[in-house]
Design an enzyme around this catalytic site. Structure first.
Site, PDB file in Angstrom:
ATOM      1  N   HIS A 133       0.853  -1.183   0.000  1.00 48.23           N
ATOM      2  CA  HIS A 133       0.000   0.000   0.000  1.00 48.23           C
ATOM      3  C   HIS A 133       0.885   1.228   0.000  1.00 48.23           C
ATOM      4  O   HIS A 133       1.925   1.230   0.643  1.00 48.23           O
ATOM      5  CB  HIS A 133      -0.913   0.009   1.240  1.00 48.23           C
ATOM      6  CG  HIS A 133      -2.050   0.957   1.090  1.00 48.23           C
ATOM      7  ND1 HIS A 133      -1.935   2.300   1.368  1.00 48.23           N
ATOM      8  CD2 HIS A 133      -3.313   0.752   0.655  1.00 48.23           C
ATOM      9  CE1 HIS A 133      -3.091   2.878   1.112  1.00 48.23           C
ATOM     10  NE2 HIS A 133      -3.940   1.975   0.678  1.00 48.23           N
ATOM     11  N   ASP A 179      -8.114  -5.015  -0.105  1.00 47.75           N
ATOM     12  CA  ASP A 179      -8.616  -5.764  -1.251  1.00 47.75           C
ATOM     13  C   ASP A 179      -8.257  -7.234  -1.207  1.00 47.75           C
ATOM     14  O   ASP A 179      -8.809  -8.032  -1.964  1.00 47.75           O
ATOM     15  CB  ASP A 179      -8.064  -5.153  -2.548  1.00 47.75           C
ATOM     16  CG  ASP A 179      -8.727  -3.829  -2.820  1.00 47.75           C
ATOM     17  OD1 ASP A 179      -9.911  -3.704  -2.477  1.00 47.75           O
ATOM     18  OD2 ASP A 179      -8.058  -2.931  -3.352  1.00 47.75           O
TER      19      ASP A 179
HETATM   20  N1  ACO Z   1       4.168  -7.708  -5.001  1.00 48.12           N
HETATM   21  C1  ACO Z   1       5.517  -7.734  -5.141  1.00 48.12           C
HETATM   22  N2  ACO Z   1       6.331  -6.673  -4.942  1.00 48.12           N
HETATM   23  C2  ACO Z   1       5.752  -5.520  -4.595  1.00 48.12           C
HETATM   24  C3  ACO Z   1       4.357  -5.394  -4.421  1.00 48.12           C
HETATM   25  C4  ACO Z   1       3.555  -6.539  -4.633  1.00 48.12           C
HETATM   26  N3  ACO Z   1       2.215  -6.472  -4.484  1.00 48.12           N
HETATM   27  N4  ACO Z   1       4.047  -4.125  -4.067  1.00 48.12           N
HETATM   28  C5  ACO Z   1       5.216  -3.454  -4.007  1.00 48.12           C
HETATM   29  N5  ACO Z   1       6.255  -4.295  -4.321  1.00 48.12           N
HETATM   30  C6  ACO Z   1       7.687  -3.954  -4.311  1.00 48.12           C
HETATM   31  C7  ACO Z   1       8.068  -3.125  -5.524  1.00 48.12           C
HETATM   32  O1  ACO Z   1       8.480  -3.952  -6.602  1.00 48.12           O
HETATM   33  C8  ACO Z   1       9.183  -2.283  -4.955  1.00 48.12           C
HETATM   34  O2  ACO Z   1      10.323  -3.106  -4.857  1.00 48.12           O
HETATM   35  P1  ACO Z   1      11.821  -2.437  -5.040  1.00 48.12           P
HETATM   36  O3  ACO Z   1      11.942  -1.446  -3.920  1.00 48.12           O
HETATM   37  O4  ACO Z   1      12.746  -3.605  -4.952  1.00 48.12           O
HETATM   38  O5  ACO Z   1      11.790  -1.801  -6.419  1.00 48.12           O
HETATM   39  C9  ACO Z   1       8.730  -1.989  -3.514  1.00 48.12           C
HETATM   40  O6  ACO Z   1       7.900  -3.122  -3.172  1.00 48.12           O
HETATM   41  C10 ACO Z   1       7.962  -0.700  -3.350  1.00 48.12           C
HETATM   42  O7  ACO Z   1       6.861  -0.726  -4.278  1.00 48.12           O
HETATM   43  P2  ACO Z   1       6.261   0.554  -5.013  1.00 48.12           P
HETATM   44  O8  ACO Z   1       5.531   0.107  -6.247  1.00 48.12           O
HETATM   45  O9  ACO Z   1       7.329   1.585  -5.172  1.00 48.12           O
HETATM   46  O10 ACO Z   1       5.240   1.074  -3.922  1.00 48.12           O
HETATM   47  P3  ACO Z   1       4.079   2.093  -4.206  1.00 48.12           P
HETATM   48  O11 ACO Z   1       3.787   2.745  -2.898  1.00 48.12           O
HETATM   49  O12 ACO Z   1       4.396   2.972  -5.357  1.00 48.12           O
HETATM   50  O13 ACO Z   1       2.864   1.159  -4.669  1.00 48.12           O
HETATM   51  C11 ACO Z   1       0.993  -0.287  -4.657  1.00 48.12           C
HETATM   52  C12 ACO Z   1       1.828   0.731  -3.854  1.00 48.12           C
HETATM   53  C13 ACO Z   1       0.601   0.298  -6.031  1.00 48.12           C
HETATM   54  C14 ACO Z   1      -0.314  -0.551  -3.876  1.00 48.12           C
HETATM   55  C15 ACO Z   1       1.821  -1.585  -4.828  1.00 48.12           C
HETATM   56  O14 ACO Z   1       2.153  -2.130  -3.571  1.00 48.12           O
HETATM   57  C16 ACO Z   1       1.069  -2.651  -5.673  1.00 48.12           C
HETATM   58  O15 ACO Z   1       1.160  -2.623  -6.904  1.00 48.12           O
HETATM   59  N6  ACO Z   1       0.338  -3.596  -5.005  1.00 48.12           N
HETATM   60  C17 ACO Z   1      -0.456  -4.560  -5.718  1.00 48.12           C
HETATM   61  C18 ACO Z   1      -1.762  -3.922  -6.199  1.00 48.12           C
HETATM   62  C19 ACO Z   1      -2.748  -3.674  -5.072  1.00 48.12           C
HETATM   63  O16 ACO Z   1      -2.985  -4.532  -4.230  1.00 48.12           O
HETATM   64  N7  ACO Z   1      -3.375  -2.467  -5.102  1.00 48.12           N
HETATM   65  C20 ACO Z   1      -4.400  -2.102  -4.091  1.00 48.12           C
HETATM   66  C21 ACO Z   1      -3.963  -0.931  -3.284  1.00 48.12           C
HETATM   67  S1  ACO Z   1      -5.109  -0.639  -2.012  1.00 48.12           S
HETATM   68  C22 ACO Z   1      -6.366   0.178  -2.719  1.00 48.12           C
HETATM   69  O17 ACO Z   1      -6.306   0.809  -3.724  1.00 48.12           O
HETATM   70  C23 ACO Z   1      -7.606   0.074  -2.000  1.00 48.12           C
END
Ligand code: ACO
Length: 428
Positions: A307, A364
């Site tokens: 998140h 979610d």
């Molecule tokens: N699975 C695997 N790796 C992940 C995930 C995941 N679900 N989420 C983040 N990471 C990793 C990234 O690859 C990144 O790794 P790195 O530092 O080695 O490059 C690190 O964790 C940070 O991730 P970011 O994408 O920079 O974090 P950000 O805050 O931008 O994104 C997000 C948050 C979009 C929710 C992300 O965690 C994601 O894509 N999750 C899956 C989709 C999801 O569940 N969305 C629902 C959000 S809640 C809502 O809207 C109600």
């Protein structure tokens, strides 16, 4: 702590005031930056460090896992309030007394008829259309049927638009689902509670009496409350920025619905279920998918994990996890998908990659499991999220208008070509 931040650029110092919120969050107020520095702006892709507004609606602390609407804890609201009370509190600031709540509900019911011509628009969509696309279009189309909802200069006109959309939106959600199922499009039953009416509109079969199931009513009520607001997330910021041009409430909400549709935002609940299904079809090997999620050369992400703001745990996920267990037990459902979800959760919580990046299950991860148990089709999951988020979007839009916020118009740093000579088509 000093209440001034000083920025030094090319030896020149500029002072900016610090502002502090009621929960002691601190921001550097850079409103005068560009004027004072003759053109310097800040850049912050994804707005990870940028506050777009001051708001009195929702407080969340991602480190401590706190979420409060208008000061009330999400745990209290989910346990003790119903969705309409929460909607009222979000929009108007305090929980309503009995009289206020009754009036609110009566006004919503009086505005819950959607012009029958909207059915022609629904009919024109192919059955395969995604309900979020249908919802976004229908919400925008409502403007044409309710032109007085656009130019809202008084609080009273705003109130009328608010009760109109709270009345009509559940009808549109039900229609988006029934269209896919080939069921007749119907209106609700104004003798029912707000959430009971939603369930009846969605599930009533044309040849049967609809019998309410209290377990489903409670579960949906809780889910809607948990989704009702989440401060300046992608869809809410969209609603505020579209509304800042005074485009009208319904048009702003339609844009918010489109923003919510994406799999990185509200679309994640559908993506979670599809992911769990795919893992089940593939033999249930959760370890394989954990490895894919960690592989930087593989675009796969563990949907429902991580998140932008919660870097400890998502308090909504905690409440919803308990609710999912209760609903499945009450309905007597044994779902292999739930076992896969629990397996993935355990592995991720003990995996260095996820622990290091503070990736926890978000709301979610579990909501889809409950929706599925309720008989809601997977493609409708994000529409259910929109139904819950509606009061939050409305509250944020109303706050933005009442505070007379300026039109949202970010700056950029141009990195394109410098001035070059025009060449005629035959010389290119
Ligand atoms: N699975 C695997 N790796 C992940 C995930 C995941 N679900 N989420 C983040 N990471 C990793 C990234 O690859 C990144 O790794 P790195 O530092 O080695 O490059 C690190 O964790 C940070 O991730 P970011 O994408 O920079 O974090 P950000 O805050 O931008 O994104 C997000 C948050 C979009 C929710 C992300 O965690 C994601 O894509 N999750 C899956 C989709 C999801 O569940 N969305 C629902 C959000 S809640 C809502 O809207 C109600």
């Amino acid at each position: 702590m000093s209440d001034i931040a000083t920025l030094e650029v090319n030896g020149q110092k500029y002072d900016f005031p610090l502002i502090k919120g009621t929960e002691n969050e601190v921001a550097i107020d850079i409103k005068t930056l560009r004027g004072a520095t003759e053109g310097i702006v800040t850049i912050d892709p994804g707005y990870k460090n940028t506050g777009s507004c001051e708001s009195g609606i929702t407080f969340l602390d991602g480190e401590k896992g706190i979420l409060r609407y208008r000061g009330y804890s999400i745990e209290d609201l989910a346990e003790k309030a119903d969705f309409l009370e929460v909607a009222y509190a979000l929009i108007f600031g305090d929980l309503p007394n009995k009289e206020q709540l009754d009036k609110f509900h009566t006004d919503i019911k009086a505005n819950s008829i959607v012009d029958d011509d909207v059915k022609k628009i629904v009919d024109a969509f192919p059955k395969a259309a995604h309900p979020m696309g249908v919802l976004s279009s229908l919400t925008s189309a409502l403007t044409a049927f309710n032109p007085s909802s656009v130019d809202v200069s008084s609080e009273e006109e705003m109130y009328n638009s608010v009760v109109k959309i709270l009345g009509k939106f559940p009808v549109l959600v039900a229609w988006a689902m029934r269209k896919k199922q080939g069921l007749p499009l119907d209106y609700g039953d104004s003798s029912l509670g707000y959430v009971e009416n939603i369930l009846k509109m969605m599930f009533k079969q044309p040849n049967e009496e609809y019998v309410q199931n209290e377990i489903l009513v409670d579960a949906l009520d809780k889910l809607l409350i948990l989704h009702a607001d989440h401060e300046q997330n992608c869809s809410t910021s969209t609603v505020r920025i579209v509304g800042s041009s005074h485009a009208g409430l319904f048009a702003s909400l339609s844009a918010g619905i489109s923003a919510l549709w994406g799999p990185l935002h509200g679309g994640a609940n559908q993506a979670v279920l599809e992911m769990l299904e795919a893992i089940k079809e593939d033999g249930g090997d959760t370890k394989k998918y954990m490895a894919k999620a960690k592989d930087k050369n593989d675009p796969f992400r563990l949907m429902g994990f991580g998140h932008r703001v919660y870097k400890n745990f998502d308090p909504r996920a905690r409440i919803i996890k308990t609710a999912a267990d209760e609903v499945l037990a009450d309905l007597g459902i044994e779902d292999p998908i739930l076992d896969i979800a629990k397996g993935l959760e355990q592995e991720a919580l003990n995996d260095e990659y996820f622990v290091k990046r503070k990736l926890y299950p978000n709301v979610d991860f579990y909501s889809g499991i409950i929706y599925r148990a309720m008989g809601i089709p997977v493609e409708m999951f994000t529409a259910m999220f929109a139904l819950g988020r509606l009061p939050g979007w409305i509250a944020q839009w109303r706050e933005m208008r009442l505070r007379k916020e300026p039109i949202g118009r970010p700056r950029q740093i141009y990195i394109g070509k410098n001035l070059r000579e025009f060449t005629g088509i035959n010389e290119r």
